[in-house]
Design a protein around this motif. Structure first.
Motif, PDB file in Angstrom:
ATOM      1  N   PRO A   1       0.957  -1.163  -0.101  1.00 36.92           N
ATOM      2  CA  PRO A   1       0.024  -0.017  -0.036  1.00 36.92           C
ATOM      3  C   PRO A   1       0.606   1.538   0.189  1.00 36.92           C
ATOM      4  O   PRO A   1       2.542   1.276   0.900  1.00 36.92           O
TER       5      PRO A   1
ATOM      6  N   SER B   1       1.838   5.244   1.047  1.00 36.11           N
ATOM      7  CA  SER B   1       1.665   6.469   2.231  1.00 36.11           C
ATOM      8  C   SER B   1       0.854   7.293   2.237  1.00 36.11           C
ATOM      9  O   SER B   1       0.583   7.685   0.994  1.00 36.11           O
ATOM     10  N   MET B   2       0.293   8.061   3.043  1.00 36.10           N
ATOM     11  CA  MET B   2      -0.349   9.015   3.128  1.00 36.10           C
ATOM     12  C   MET B   2      -0.246   9.917   3.211  1.00 36.10           C
ATOM     13  O   MET B   2       0.900   9.846   3.646  1.00 36.10           O
ATOM     14  N   ARG B   3      -0.442  11.357   2.252  1.00 33.96           N
ATOM     15  CA  ARG B   3      -0.163  12.296   2.870  1.00 33.96           C
ATOM     16  C   ARG B   3      -1.345  13.372   3.286  1.00 33.96           C
ATOM     17  O   ARG B   3      -1.540  13.087   2.360  1.00 33.96           O
TER      18      ARG B   3
ATOM     19  N   GLY C   1      -1.455   9.819  -6.951  1.00 32.15           N
ATOM     20  CA  GLY C   1      -2.670   9.214  -5.749  1.00 32.15           C
ATOM     21  C   GLY C   1      -4.038   9.000  -6.261  1.00 32.15           C
ATOM     22  O   GLY C   1      -4.540   9.172  -7.192  1.00 32.15           O
TER      23      GLY C   1
ATOM     24  N   ILE D   1      -8.420  10.282  -0.632  1.00 30.54           N
ATOM     25  CA  ILE D   1      -9.150   9.599   0.293  1.00 30.54           C
ATOM     26  C   ILE D   1     -10.643  10.379   1.098  1.00 30.54           C
ATOM     27  O   ILE D   1     -12.012   9.947   1.385  1.00 30.54           O
TER      28      ILE D   1
ATOM     29  N   GLU E   1      -3.213   9.097  -0.450  1.00 32.32           N
ATOM     30  CA  GLU E   1      -3.097   7.886  -0.672  1.00 32.32           C
ATOM     31  C   GLU E   1      -2.099   7.796  -2.033  1.00 32.32           C
ATOM     32  O   GLU E   1      -2.965   7.859  -3.067  1.00 32.32           O
ATOM     33  N   SER E   2      -1.230   7.790  -1.563  1.00 31.40           N
ATOM     34  CA  SER E   2       0.051   7.183  -2.815  1.00 31.40           C
ATOM     35  C   SER E   2      -0.069   6.370  -3.494  1.00 31.40           C
ATOM     36  O   SER E   2      -0.488   5.475  -3.108  1.00 31.40           O
TER      37      SER E   2
END
Length: 156
Positions: free
Chosen positions: A48, A50-52, A105, A108, A118-119
């Motif tokens: 998965p 990463s979240m930014r 990405g 979200i 989400e990348s």
């Protein structure tokens, strides 16, 4: 706790078995009995992204409660790196501030002047790391590769 032998041990001929496991469920690409080389890919999975968090209100210099009106993307939309995701609608296309996506990405969530992106995930290919024969398969997780050889244990 790790085990560190006091002296080096050399075993001239032994069957070496190494488990090669994926960090998350994926796809096993080989079968039991198949011969593999050290660089052969035996399994693959999708990791998965990463979240930014992108602060739209700061980028546009507007209050948080007004930032949502400038959004060009909504949850579920895909974005490309450096794509404009929020901008004030100016008159006659004049130069104005805008907010760009830092990564490729998917959007979200959008809340309080913040956008959660989400990348894109990456593919992990698991190599055998040993020339030998596949002796066991753990479905969706990995394989056991066996080979005959000398085993040298010790530390330096």
């Amino acid at each position: 706790m790790n085990y560190y032998p006091v002296e080096a041990r050399v075993t001239p001929l032994v069957t070496i078995r190494r488990e090669r496991m994926l960090p998350v469920a994926g796809e096993v690409l080989v079968r039991v009995g198949e011969t593999v080389g050290p660089a052969d890919v035996v399994a693959r999975c999708q990791l998965p992204g990463s979240m930014r968090v992108v602060d739209v209100s700061r980028a546009l210099r507007v209050p948080r409660q007004r930032a949502e009106r400038y959004l060009l993307k909504s949850p579920g939309d895909t974005v490309q790196e450096n794509e404009v995701i929020a901008a004030p609608r100016g008159l006659f296309g004049r130069l104005r501030r805008n907010c760009r996506s830092p990564v490729d990405g998917e959007v979200i969530d959008v809340r309080d002047g913040l956008i959660l992106i989400e990348s894109a995930g990456t593919t992990l290919e698991l190599e055998a790391h040993l020339k030998g024969q596949v002796t066991n398969i753990m479905p969706s997780r990995g394989v056991v590769v066996s080979a005959a050889g000398a085993l040298i244990q010790g530390f330096w």
